[in-house]
Structures are given as C-alpha cells and as structure tokens.
Write a protein that holds these residues in place. Structure first.
Motif, PDB file in Angstrom:
ATOM      1  N   SER A  70      57.991  -5.001  31.408  1.00 36.82           N
ATOM      2  CA  SER A  70      56.399  -5.022  31.325  1.00 36.82           C
ATOM      3  C   SER A  70      56.250  -5.025  29.847  1.00 36.82           C
ATOM      4  N   GLU A  71      54.887  -5.406  29.667  1.00 37.48           N
ATOM      5  CA  GLU A  71      54.280  -5.357  28.438  1.00 37.48           C
ATOM      6  C   GLU A  71      54.335  -3.973  27.872  1.00 37.48           C
ATOM      7  N   CYS A  72      54.142  -3.040  28.649  1.00 40.88           N
ATOM      8  CA  CYS A  72      54.148  -1.529  28.253  1.00 40.88           C
ATOM      9  C   CYS A  72      55.484  -1.154  27.616  1.00 40.88           C
ATOM     10  N   MET A  74      57.776  -3.144  26.490  1.00 35.01           N
ATOM     11  CA  MET A  74      57.875  -4.016  25.217  1.00 35.01           C
ATOM     12  C   MET A  74      57.137  -3.222  23.717  1.00 35.01           C
ATOM     13  N   VAL A  75      56.167  -2.881  24.053  1.00 29.78           N
ATOM     14  CA  VAL A  75      55.218  -2.319  23.083  1.00 29.78           C
ATOM     15  C   VAL A  75      55.807  -0.699  22.555  1.00 29.78           C
ATOM     16  N   SER A  80      52.133  -4.799  19.024  1.00 28.57           N
ATOM     17  CA  SER A  80      51.217  -5.400  19.879  1.00 28.57           C
ATOM     18  C   SER A  80      50.838  -6.836  19.548  1.00 28.57           C
ATOM     19  N   ILE A  83      53.877  -9.330  20.240  1.00 24.85           N
ATOM     20  CA  ILE A  83      54.026  -9.600  21.658  1.00 24.85           C
ATOM     21  C   ILE A  83      52.961 -10.605  21.953  1.00 24.85           C
ATOM     22  N   GLU A  84      51.707 -10.225  21.619  1.00 24.35           N
ATOM     23  CA  GLU A  84      50.537 -11.220  21.789  1.00 24.35           C
ATOM     24  C   GLU A  84      50.649 -12.613  21.325  1.00 24.35           C
ATOM     25  N   LYS A  87      53.596 -14.310  23.328  1.00 23.38           N
ATOM     26  CA  LYS A  87      53.208 -14.892  24.769  1.00 23.38           C
ATOM     27  C   LYS A  87      52.269 -16.116  24.541  1.00 23.38           C
ATOM     28  N   TYR A 108      58.542 -16.498  26.907  1.00 26.00           N
ATOM     29  CA  TYR A 108      58.152 -15.099  27.202  1.00 26.00           C
ATOM     30  C   TYR A 108      58.721 -14.470  28.447  1.00 26.00           C
ATOM     31  N   GLU A 109      58.426 -15.119  29.404  1.00 23.59           N
ATOM     32  CA  GLU A 109      58.769 -14.481  30.695  1.00 23.59           C
ATOM     33  C   GLU A 109      60.233 -14.353  30.837  1.00 23.59           C
ATOM     34  N   ALA A 112      61.556 -11.453  28.821  1.00 24.28           N
ATOM     35  CA  ALA A 112      61.147 -10.261  29.493  1.00 24.28           C
ATOM     36  C   ALA A 112      62.103  -9.820  30.630  1.00 24.28           C
TER      37      ALA A 112
END
Length: 370
Positions: A70-72, A74-75, A80, A83-84, A87, A108-109, A112
């Motif tokens: 998840s993004e959570c 990743m960070v 942040s 990641i932004e 994506k 990106y996906e 992940a």
C-alpha cells in the motif's frame, strides 16, 4: 508442505522501460516483446521461471503471489513527494523519476506488486510457513532511495518489507546481504543511521553508482559499524567471493546476530554479464547460498529470504538463480549449466586471487582495529 516458498507474479514481467509492441505502447494488456531492448528486460526472469518449470523445481516449492504494498507501506521508506511523483508519471504513460530508471504506464502498480512479493516472503518466513523463501521481484529495488528511483529500481523492495515486518511482526534485528555486482546504495542509505539493520554489500569496485560503496562507509550515529562494503576488484571470480564471505561477511553476521537474514540476490557478477566485469558462475552463487544458509541456521533458526535484484545476461541468469533456489530448497537438480565451464576456465590467475585476498585481509584487520 515444502520448506521453501517461491513468490512470483506474471504481472511483474510486464513492467516496461518504455518499449512498444508493433505500433502499440506496452502496458495494460499489451505485453512487452521478448527482445525488450533495455538491459532490465523481463526475459531473464521469464527464462528462469521456464527453466524451473521444466526441471521440476517449481513443483517442489510453495508457489504463490502476493498483494501489492500500500501507499502507507511505501511511505514508511520513501518520501510522499516521491511516491506522488512516481504515480503521476506512471498514470501519464511513464517517465523517469530518478537516474537511469525509465518506466512505462502502469509501472507504479507493478512496482507495488514487486515489493509485495518481498513483503509476503518475509512475513511467511517469520510466521514459520516456510523455512526460507525466494521472491522473484521485478522491478528490482536496491538502488531506490527515499526521494527517487535509480538504476532500474523504482521502490526499495527489501526496506519496504523490513519496515512492514517491524510494524506488524515486531521483526527485531535483520541483516541484509547484497551480492549484486553493483553497490546496494539505496538500502545502505535508508538504514545508514539504524542499529537494528546490518547492511552488507559485496560489489565490483567503482562500478555503479560512481563513487559509491567505499569501505570507509561504515554507518553513522546509532548505525555506526552497521554498514559493511566489500569492494572486489574487476575480474574477481569464485575464490574472491569465497574469501569475502570467510574473512568479512560471515564474521559480521555472527557478531550482529540477526533474527532474519535477507539476501539481495543480484546475479550480475556472472562471467557473461554486460554490466559488470566479474567472473563468477552458477557454482559461486550456490556456494554463497550454502554459506548464508549455515549462518542462518546458526544465528536465526534458518530464517532466510532472497529477493531478486539484477542480472542482465538473459541466457546465464536462469542457471545462476536456479542454483540459488534449488540450494535453498535442498534439492539436487539435474540441470547442467553449460556456461559454467567457460566461466571456470576464465577465472583470474593465482597471483590476482592472492592479491585480492590480501586486500580483504587488510580490510578485515582494519575493522577489528577500529
């Protein structure tokens, strides 16, 4: 239940560095061509999986995919902002969010998912589902830093897995042994001031990134003496890797006493790789794996995870990785590596090997003196 898990997802082979299939850009349901053009091609991984299927190795492993991180998750490792940006570029069709790390639509996906394979491998070994595990992650991760991608690496797969395990499993102390031929700078930088993660990188001196991976880079703050760089001269082969393990890596592991060992399993030190000048072979990687497995049995109940990194000789990498995975699983394979004899005949002369060993002995003595 097999003792060894194997984490694989076909989607990871669909990550592209920007190629096209006929006239259509690669992405979505359009697969990359076999001749991908870029060094970080899916072909070495695809050929590995095919070799495993045909040899019967796959059938003797616990094979599964995993959910994407998840993004959570990743960070915990990346900023942040990065990641932004990653994506947004991926959603817009691709780009480059760092140095030598192009990617296409949907990467990106896929990145992940690649990190998710590493995460699940770590979780399942910690839970006792498997004694050890191999994650065929792609894109790779050991050059990715907090704020950008680098060297084909988009997300820091191993650090993301470690931080997820810290948060959810109370991991404790972990050692990361990176034997990719290029310095594992991203992993080093992320944990450089941490004393709960020992980062070790065995790499070709002054290869990539330029000026990175020096022996004097030993960690900082709380992480002082928790980073070890083992620089091998260009041309180093099997015996130099064995000497590096004996003189530096194994003593460091035994002193640190990790609860888990993770291998950043780059296979680009092989004799045929276009992005290095080393002379290792599939037998070298089997030897290294055996040595680390013994250390894992002695130190952390055998808990060991290998995460795939580099390796760009498409015909040779499958034989090297097959040896690693078969060794982890304790399986004697009938596969014969036709490239190994050529590499063995191309080993450096005895005086070079002795000179390299003396350099390693001097470095080991300096570490003890410090």
């Amino acid at each position: 239940m097999p003792d060894t898990g194997f984490y694989f997802d076909e989607h990871c082979l669909w990550h592209t560095t920007g190629e096209h299939a006929l006239i259509m850009p690669v992405g979505g349901w359009v697969q990359p061509p076999a001749g991908a053009g870029h060094a970080e091609s899916p072909e070495s991984k695809r050929r590995l999986k095919s070799l495993m299927d045909v040899s019967g190795l796959t059938a003797q492993l616990g094979v599964q995919s995993a959910r994407p991180v998840s993004e959570c998750e990743m960070v915990r490792v990346h900023s942040s902002d990065y990641i932004e940006r990653f994506k947004a570029l991926s959603d817009a069709g691709g780009g480059n969010a760092g140095l030598f790390s192009p990617f296409g639509a949907g990467s990106y996906e896929i990145a992940a998912l690649s990190a998710g394979l590493a995460r699940q491998a770590v979780f399942d070994v910690l839970d006792g589902t498997y004694q050890n595990a191999y994650a065929l992650s792609r894109p790779p991760g050991h050059h990715a830093g907090r704020d950008g991608s680098m060297g084909f690496c988009l997300l820091a797969n191993i650090p993301i897995a470690i931080e997820a395990a810290n948060a959810e499993k109370g991991l404790g102390r972990v050692a990361v042994l990176d034997w990719d031929v290029h310095h594992g700078n991203g992993t080093q930088d992320i944990f450089y001031e941490r004393d709960d993660v020992l980062t070790i990188s065995i790499h070709q001196q002054s290869c990539f990134p330029p000026g990175s991976g020096l022996g004097e880079e030993r960690g900082a703050g709380a992480g002082t003496d928790c980073n070890l760089n083992v620089e091998l001269l260009p041309g180093a082969g099997h015996q130099s890797y064995a000497d590096a393990m004996e003189l530096l890596v194994l003593p460091a592991l035994h002193e640190f006493k990790p609860d888990l060992i993770i291998i950043a399993c780059g296979l680009d030190a092989n004799n045929f790789d276009p992005l290095s000048r080393m002379t290792a072979h599939s037998g070298t990687f089997a030897y290294l794996t055996c040595a680390v497995m013994k250390a894992a049995r002695d130190l952390c109940g055998g808990r060991l995870v290998a995460v795939h990194e580099g390796g760009y000789a498409e015909a040779v990498v499958p034989f090297c990785a097959h040896e690693v995975i078969a060794t982890m699983a304790g399986i004697k394979s009938d596969v014969e590596d036709p490239f190994r004899g050529v590499a063995e005949a191309n080993q450096p002369p005895a005086d070079f090997v002795q000179f390299q060993r003396e350099r390693l002995e001097t470095f080991a003595a300096e570490l003890i003196a410090d």
